[in-house]
Design an enzyme around this catalytic site. Structure first.
Site, PDB file in Angstrom:
ATOM      1  N   LYS A  43       0.773  -1.117  -0.113  1.00  0.00           N
ATOM      2  CA  LYS A  43      -0.145   0.017  -0.274  1.00  0.00           C
ATOM      3  C   LYS A  43       1.159   1.341   0.073  1.00  0.00           C
ATOM      4  CE  LYS A  43      -3.430  -2.097   3.521  1.00  0.00           C
ATOM      5  NZ  LYS A  43      -3.849  -2.203   4.803  1.00  0.00           N
ATOM      6  N   GLU A  99       8.229   2.410  -5.740  1.00  0.00           N
ATOM      7  CA  GLU A  99       7.736   1.814  -4.890  1.00  0.00           C
ATOM      8  C   GLU A  99       7.923   3.137  -3.606  1.00  0.00           C
ATOM      9  OE1 GLU A  99       7.573  -0.173  -3.035  1.00  0.00           O
ATOM     10  OE2 GLU A  99       8.748  -1.624  -2.702  1.00  0.00           O
ATOM     11  N   VAL A 102      13.069   1.217  -0.579  1.00  0.00           N
ATOM     12  CA  VAL A 102      13.812   0.635  -0.363  1.00  0.00           C
ATOM     13  C   VAL A 102      14.736   0.496   0.514  1.00  0.00           C
ATOM     14  CG1 VAL A 102      15.973  -0.302  -1.841  1.00  0.00           C
ATOM     15  CG2 VAL A 102      14.236   1.050  -3.035  1.00  0.00           C
ATOM     16  N   ASP A 103      14.607  -1.096   1.255  1.00  0.00           N
ATOM     17  CA  ASP A 103      15.454  -1.164   2.570  1.00  0.00           C
ATOM     18  C   ASP A 103      16.524  -1.988   2.229  1.00  0.00           C
ATOM     19  OD1 ASP A 103      16.198  -1.752   5.135  1.00  0.00           O
ATOM     20  OD2 ASP A 103      14.354  -2.609   6.426  1.00  0.00           O
ATOM     21  N   ASP A 159       3.471   3.317   6.596  1.00  0.00           N
ATOM     22  CA  ASP A 159       2.754   3.825   8.342  1.00  0.00           C
ATOM     23  C   ASP A 159       3.554   2.862   9.032  1.00  0.00           C
ATOM     24  OD1 ASP A 159       2.827   0.551   6.952  1.00  0.00           O
ATOM     25  OD2 ASP A 159       1.023   0.392   8.038  1.00  0.00           O
TER      26      ASP A 159
HETATM   27  P1  5GP Z   1      13.002  -4.882   1.182  1.00  0.00           P
HETATM   28  O1  5GP Z   1      12.577  -5.570   0.617  1.00  0.00           O
HETATM   29  O2  5GP Z   1      13.907  -3.485   0.753  1.00  0.00           O
HETATM   30  O3  5GP Z   1      13.993  -4.915   2.627  1.00  0.00           O
HETATM   31  O4  5GP Z   1      11.751  -4.218   2.140  1.00  0.00           O
HETATM   32  C1  5GP Z   1      11.032  -2.877   1.248  1.00  0.00           C
HETATM   33  C2  5GP Z   1       9.499  -2.991   2.401  1.00  0.00           C
HETATM   34  O5  5GP Z   1       9.587  -2.749   3.579  1.00  0.00           O
HETATM   35  C3  5GP Z   1       9.275  -1.877   2.032  1.00  0.00           C
HETATM   36  O6  5GP Z   1       8.483  -1.619   1.261  1.00  0.00           O
HETATM   37  C4  5GP Z   1       8.253  -1.534   2.933  1.00  0.00           C
HETATM   38  O7  5GP Z   1       7.137  -1.954   2.901  1.00  0.00           O
HETATM   39  C5  5GP Z   1       8.762  -2.059   3.929  1.00  0.00           C
HETATM   40  N1  5GP Z   1       9.473  -0.887   5.074  1.00  0.00           N
HETATM   41  C6  5GP Z   1      11.660  -1.546   4.948  1.00  0.00           C
HETATM   42  N2  5GP Z   1      11.637   0.011   5.936  1.00  0.00           N
HETATM   43  C7  5GP Z   1      10.741   0.460   6.053  1.00  0.00           C
HETATM   44  C8  5GP Z   1      10.176   1.778   7.383  1.00  0.00           C
HETATM   45  O8  5GP Z   1      11.184   2.710   7.742  1.00  0.00           O
HETATM   46  N3  5GP Z   1       8.712   1.968   7.290  1.00  0.00           N
HETATM   47  C9  5GP Z   1       7.640   1.563   6.347  1.00  0.00           C
HETATM   48  N4  5GP Z   1       6.896   1.758   6.674  1.00  0.00           N
HETATM   49  N5  5GP Z   1       8.295   0.253   6.001  1.00  0.00           N
HETATM   50  C10 5GP Z   1       9.007   0.048   5.326  1.00  0.00           C
END
Ligand code: 5GP
Length: 178
Positions: A43, A99, A102-103, A159
């Site tokens: 979302k 997106e 990106v984490d 969120d």
């Molecule tokens: P990744 O696969 O890159 O580790 O994670 C991406 C997803 O993790 C994002 O689309 C989001 O849903 C969630 N995410 C990672 N860090 C955060 C953050 O600081 N805040 C929020 N709300 N979502 C996050």
């Protein structure tokens, strides 16, 4: 989470300015591409996608996709599952994945591979924020709003336990509130 408003990390003004800059860049880069499809990742990207798409000066269509990632707590484990695919036919079209954040990069990497299987003309990525130090896999963010540190952020679509998505700014959730 307590009722206190999250501390501002990126202000509404900063976001609006940066989104306008990215929109200008995208409009220029895709000025000769006929079929641009913006694919919002639900979302969290819904506000970024709404603002970004309305600032473009080129034709575009909108699709949505939804994924969920398995992991412990707030960190994704790398196992990403498709919850909802795009509805329209994107074969031969120019896809721009939109997106929120990106984490580790696992989600975006998965999405690029998944969307490529639909045989689009190209796939590029736009993200509002990136936690550069948290990257576990190499993935290119073609259009990036802001690099931030390793903290949990909310607002502008993002969120924490479904709260604070509609804040106009990006704020930090204190570890004590998580
Ligand atoms: P990744 O696969 O890159 O580790 O994670 C991406 C997803 O993790 C994002 O689309 C989001 O849903 C969630 N995410 C990672 N860090 C955060 C953050 O600081 N805040 C929020 N709300 N979502 C996050």
């Amino acid at each position: 989470m307590k009722n206190e408003a999250p501390e501002v990390l990126i202000s509404e003004e900063q976001i609006q300015l940066r989104v306008a800059e990215i929109a200008e860049q995208i409009s220029e880069d895709y000025s000769r591409a006929e079929d641009l499809v913006m694919v919002g990742v639900l979302k969290g990207s819904f506000i970024f996608l709404a603002d970004l798409s309305r600032k473009l000066s080129i034709p575009r269509t909108i699709e949505f996709i939804a994924v969920s990632s398995y992991g412990s707590g707030s960190r994704s484990s790398g196992a990403v599952r498709l919850v909802m695919d795009v509805r329209g036919n994107i074969e031969g079209k120019h896809v721009l994945i939109v997106e929120d954040i990106v984490d580790t990069g696992h989600t975006l990497k998965y999405l690029i591979g998944m969307l490529k299987s639909h045989r689009p003309a190209s796939v590029k990525t736009a993200a509002l924020v990136r936690k550069a130090e948290s990257a576990e896999v190499e993935v290119t963010t073609d259009y990036l709003g802001f690099d931030i540190g390793d903290e949990w952020v909310v607002g502008y679509g993002l969120d924490f336990a479904e709260q604070n998505r509609t804040l106009p700014y990006i704020g930090i959730v204190k570890p004590t509130d998580r």
